[in-house]
Design a protein around this motif. Structure first.
Motif, short mmCIF file in Angstrom:
data_model
loop_
_atom_site.label_atom_id
_atom_site.label_comp_id
_atom_site.label_asym_id
_atom_site.label_seq_id
_atom_site.Cartn_x
_atom_site.Cartn_y
_atom_site.Cartn_z
N VAL A 25 65.77 -9.85 47.76
CA VAL A 25 65.68 -11.42 47.33
C VAL A 25 65.11 -11.65 46.28
O VAL A 25 64.19 -10.89 45.55
N HIS A 26 65.24 -12.91 45.64
CA HIS A 26 64.69 -13.51 44.65
C HIS A 26 63.25 -14.00 45.06
O HIS A 26 63.19 -14.54 45.98
N ALA A 27 62.20 -13.26 44.37
CA ALA A 27 60.84 -13.47 44.80
C ALA A 27 60.42 -14.89 44.74
O ALA A 27 59.40 -15.41 45.37
N GLU A 28 61.19 -15.77 44.04
CA GLU A 28 60.53 -17.39 43.92
C GLU A 28 60.92 -18.02 45.01
O GLU A 28 60.23 -19.02 45.34
N ASP A 29 62.30 -17.88 45.20
CA ASP A 29 62.85 -18.81 46.49
C ASP A 29 63.56 -18.06 47.61
O ASP A 29 64.23 -18.92 48.30
N ASN A 30 63.23 -16.62 47.47
CA ASN A 30 64.07 -16.16 48.68
C ASN A 30 65.51 -15.95 48.85
O ASN A 30 66.30 -15.64 49.71
N GLY A 31 66.14 -16.17 47.56
CA GLY A 31 67.69 -16.28 47.62
C GLY A 31 67.90 -14.93 47.66
O GLY A 31 67.43 -14.04 47.05
N ARG A 32 69.14 -14.43 48.30
CA ARG A 32 69.55 -12.99 48.32
C ARG A 32 70.28 -12.74 46.97
O ARG A 32 70.96 -13.40 46.12
N ILE A 33 70.02 -11.47 46.54
CA ILE A 33 70.37 -10.92 45.55
C ILE A 33 71.57 -10.27 45.81
O ILE A 33 71.44 -9.13 46.50
N ARG A 34 72.59 -10.24 45.22
CA ARG A 34 74.06 -9.76 45.45
C ARG A 34 74.49 -8.93 44.42
O ARG A 34 74.38 -9.49 43.18
N TYR A 35 75.14 -8.08 44.62
CA TYR A 35 75.82 -7.17 43.63
C TYR A 35 77.32 -7.62 43.28
O TYR A 35 78.10 -7.45 44.43
N ARG A 36 77.73 -7.89 41.85
CA ARG A 36 79.04 -8.09 42.04
C ARG A 36 79.63 -7.04 41.25
O ARG A 36 79.32 -6.70 40.20
N LYS A 37 81.06 -6.71 41.38
CA LYS A 37 81.75 -5.61 40.94
C LYS A 37 82.62 -6.25 39.69
O LYS A 37 83.64 -7.02 40.16
N PHE A 38 82.70 -5.85 38.60
CA PHE A 38 83.21 -6.21 37.31
C PHE A 38 84.06 -5.29 36.71
O PHE A 38 83.75 -4.08 36.43
N CYS A 39 85.16 -5.58 36.36
CA CYS A 39 86.20 -4.57 35.40
C CYS A 39 85.73 -4.67 34.07
O CYS A 39 85.67 -5.89 33.55
N GLU A 40 85.24 -3.67 33.67
CA GLU A 40 84.84 -3.53 32.18
C GLU A 40 85.76 -3.97 31.09
O GLU A 40 85.46 -4.38 29.95
N LEU A 41 86.89 -3.60 31.29
CA LEU A 41 88.13 -3.99 30.38
C LEU A 41 88.51 -5.18 30.46
O LEU A 41 88.64 -6.13 29.41
N GLU A 42 88.53 -5.88 31.65
CA GLU A 42 89.10 -7.44 31.77
C GLU A 42 87.73 -8.36 31.77
O GLU A 42 88.07 -9.43 31.78
N ASP A 43 86.62 -7.79 32.14
CA ASP A 43 85.43 -8.58 32.15
C ASP A 43 85.58 -9.87 33.15
O ASP A 43 85.30 -10.76 33.03
N ARG A 44 85.74 -9.32 34.45
CA ARG A 44 86.02 -10.25 35.32
C ARG A 44 85.72 -9.53 36.80
O ARG A 44 85.72 -8.39 36.97
N GLU A 45 85.33 -10.39 37.53
CA GLU A 45 84.97 -9.78 39.11
C GLU A 45 86.34 -9.39 39.93
O GLU A 45 87.24 -10.15 39.81
N VAL A 46 86.20 -8.43 40.48
CA VAL A 46 87.48 -7.77 41.21
C VAL A 46 86.90 -7.79 42.83
O VAL A 46 85.86 -7.69 43.11
N THR A 47 88.02 -7.88 43.61
CA THR A 47 87.86 -7.86 44.97
C THR A 47 87.94 -6.37 45.46
O THR A 47 88.28 -5.36 44.54
N GLN A 48 87.40 -6.02 46.67
CA GLN A 48 87.60 -4.86 47.17
C GLN A 48 88.90 -4.06 47.32
O GLN A 48 89.11 -2.68 47.06
N SER A 49 89.93 -4.92 47.45
CA SER A 49 91.13 -4.53 47.68
C SER A 49 91.78 -3.89 46.42
O SER A 49 92.84 -3.28 46.33
N GLU A 50 91.03 -4.49 45.12
CA GLU A 50 91.67 -3.91 43.80
C GLU A 50 91.08 -2.62 43.38
O GLU A 50 91.13 -2.32 42.20
N ILE A 51 89.85 -2.20 44.17
CA ILE A 51 89.34 -1.10 43.58
C ILE A 51 89.80 0.26 44.30
O ILE A 51 90.00 0.37 45.38
N GLY A 52 89.99 1.22 43.37
CA GLY A 52 90.44 2.67 43.96
C GLY A 52 89.34 3.74 43.45
O GLY A 52 88.45 3.39 42.98
N LYS A 53 90.01 4.80 43.29
CA LYS A 53 89.15 6.20 42.92
C LYS A 53 89.59 6.82 41.73
O LYS A 53 90.51 6.70 41.38
#
Length: 315
Positions: free
Chosen positions: A34-62
């Motif tokens: 959490v964010h220590a100042e306001d207890n807001g949840r800290i979440r990780y977002r997955k970005f494609c480094e080539l397109e520089d955008r957030e991707v969904t789980q269905s777009e992620i492969g191995k």
């Protein structure tokens, strides 16, 4: 219990349909970042480094990264066609005594549940064969994208499987043991044995996670707006200067905690032993003086005997 894998046990030409079920569960308390100042949840977002955008789980492969940085894509279909016989089979390869298995190799534990009525007879056959032989079965199986080693044994009326590390995954204990020569006396071993006997055995069911219970109390107090309970300060341990004294004290404390008479035969200290074995200066002096006096008396007697002995006259 929900099964996590469906397949079959290969026991020679016998095939036993089974379901794999987790045999253990974790009761650990997990925390969120959490964010220590306001207890807001800290979440990780997955970005494609080539397109520089957030991707969904269905777009992620191995993909496998080669030494030069090239990514080799691997699909679930590729993994499902691996040329190994254990893709959906727990293949028994040997039966060995249980003490042949190094506990360092043991990982997760599972229950093998018979899948359907036709599996009941061969399942029971394997279970009873393991019981009568007093052995465990060594098997290979594939789970979560890799082939693994397993050990099958009987637990109650069920067959359990322990995942095992491959032998080359267990490190040798090099550089772990003390690299100095240490001599352990028999009396020290006797006291260590006495301490082990006094502590005795324990029913593992009586043991519980005190850390988790204390953590639950802290969370409950914080949630209720109360002050968390204070942790009692641990007793000072101090340095163990005399191993024998520490062992004797440990045996005495263990016996007292069990309501037994705390009688421990102490080992004579090095000082006391030195006093018994080292000769006294006075005693040595007396013995030396006595020897000297005896020598003088003997010499005097010889001298007197020479003076008083009659001289023979010539015929």
């Amino acid at each position: 219990m929900r099964s996590i894998w469906n397949g079959a046990i290969s026991f020679g030409l016998v095939s036993i349909p089974i379901k794999l079920v987790n045999a253990t569960e974790s009761h650990s308390i997990s925390f969120r970042q959490v964010h220590a100042e306001d207890n807001g949840r800290i979440r990780y977002r997955k970005f494609c480094e080539l397109e520089d955008r957030e991707v969904t789980q269905s777009e992620i492969g191995k993909g496998y990264e080669d030494a030069d940085g090239t990514i080799v894509p691997i699909t679930d279909e590729d993994l499902s066609h691996l040329p190994i016989p254990t893709a959906r089979t727990i293949e028994i390869v040997a039966f060995v005594p249980a003490d042949r298995i190094d506990p360092l190799q043991m990982e997760s534990a599972y229950y093998l549940a018979a899948s359907g009525a036709p599996a009941a007879k061969p399942y029971t056959l394997l279970r009873e064969a393991l019981k009568r032989s007093n052995k465990v079965a060594i098997a290979k199986y594939a789970l979560r994208g890799r082939e693994r080693l397993g050990m099958l044994r009987v637990v109650g009326d069920a067959i359990a499987m322990h995942g095992l590390l491959w032998p080359d995954e267990v490190r040798a204990p090099e550089g772990v043991a003390p690299d100095v020569d240490v001599t352990v006396r028999d009396k020290e071993l006797d006291l260590a044995d006495a301490l082990m006997d006094t502590l005795g055995e324990v029913d593992l069911k009586d043991l519980h996670d005190e850390y988790r219970e204390a953590l639950e109390e802290v969370i409950a107090a914080k949630a209720a707006g109360e002050t968390p309970p204070e942790v009692p300060s641990p007793a000072p341990g101090g340095k163990v200067l005399d191993l024998m004294a520490a062992l004797e004290k440990s045996v005495r404390a263990a016996k007292e905690s069990r309501g037994e008479e705390a009688e421990v035969t102490p080992l004579p200290s090095k000082k006391a032993t030195a006093k018994k074995t080292a000769p006294s200066k006075r005693t040595t002096a007396k013995k030396t003086a006595s020897k000297a006096a005896t020598s003088k008396k003997t010499t005097a007697k010889k001298t007197t005997a020479k003076k008083t002995a009659p001289r023979k006259r010539p015929a």
